[in-house]
Write an enzyme that holds these catalytic residues in place. Structure first.
Site, PDB file in Angstrom:
ATOM      1  N   ASN A   7       0.874  -1.163   0.000  1.00 26.11           N
ATOM      2  CA  ASN A   7       0.000   0.000   0.000  1.00 26.11           C
ATOM      3  C   ASN A   7       0.919   1.223   0.000  1.00 26.11           C
ATOM      4  OD1 ASN A   7      -1.600   2.210   0.593  1.00 26.11           O
ATOM      5  ND2 ASN A   7      -2.699   1.229   2.263  1.00 26.11           N
ATOM      6  N   ARG A   9       0.528   4.230   0.499  1.00 21.62           N
ATOM      7  CA  ARG A   9       0.267   5.235   1.534  1.00 21.62           C
ATOM      8  C   ARG A   9       0.775   4.804   2.906  1.00 21.62           C
ATOM      9  NH1 ARG A   9      -5.494   7.610   1.559  1.00 21.62           N
ATOM     10  NH2 ARG A   9      -4.342   9.126   2.766  1.00 21.62           N
ATOM     11  N   CYS A  10       1.233   3.565   3.029  1.00 27.10           N
ATOM     12  CA  CYS A  10       1.667   3.013   4.308  1.00 27.10           C
ATOM     13  C   CYS A  10       3.188   3.136   4.455  1.00 27.10           C
ATOM     14  CB  CYS A  10       1.243   1.541   4.391  1.00 27.10           C
ATOM     15  SG  CYS A  10       1.900   0.675   5.831  1.00 27.10           S
ATOM     16  N   GLY A  11       3.627   3.791   5.521  1.00 25.05           N
ATOM     17  CA  GLY A  11       5.051   3.966   5.774  1.00 25.05           C
ATOM     18  C   GLY A  11       5.790   2.645   5.950  1.00 25.05           C
TER      19      GLY A  11
END
Length: 116
Positions: A7, A9-11
């Site tokens: 994903n 958007r996931c760090g």
């Protein structure tokens, strides 16, 4: 070929890819929010992860809390919920052959590649 359920958007997911890049690992990105896994693909993932369906669920996600928390659910209904709402699937997941891990920490990723 290594596969990564990612994903952007996931760090933690971005950190996983950075680790793989720094380790010169070749991999294929699966943007699972766009390429939604089927029930069967989730079952295969669970086998590789050696987890029960509830252990793969992001239980703090708003969708889980509002729609599924505190409900009596079978493994099948949990899998169906993840297939219909892929945001509920923990990430990142690194798959190599018949094994997989939820790769949230670099040391876990490193150990995974040393084992396999």
């Amino acid at each position: 070929m290594i596969e990564v359920y990612h994903n952007p958007r996931c760090g933690k997911s971005r950190n996983c890819l950075a680790f793989l890049d720094n380790s010169n690992q070749e991999y294929k990105i699966i943007k699972y929010l766009e390429e939604t896994p089927s029930d069967e693909e989730i079952k295969s993932l669970l086998e590789k992860l050696q987890l029960k369906p509830i252990e793969l669920v992001r239980q703090k996600e708003k969708i889980w809390i509002e729609q599924f928390k505190n409900q009596q659910m079978t493994d099948e209904t949990i899998i169906k919920a993840m297939a219909e709402n892929p945001i509920l699937i923990e990430r990142p997941i690194v798959i190599k052959g018949n094994k997989a891990i939820i790769a949230r920490e670099a040391d876990k990723i490193e150990a995974f590649f040393q084992e396999s």
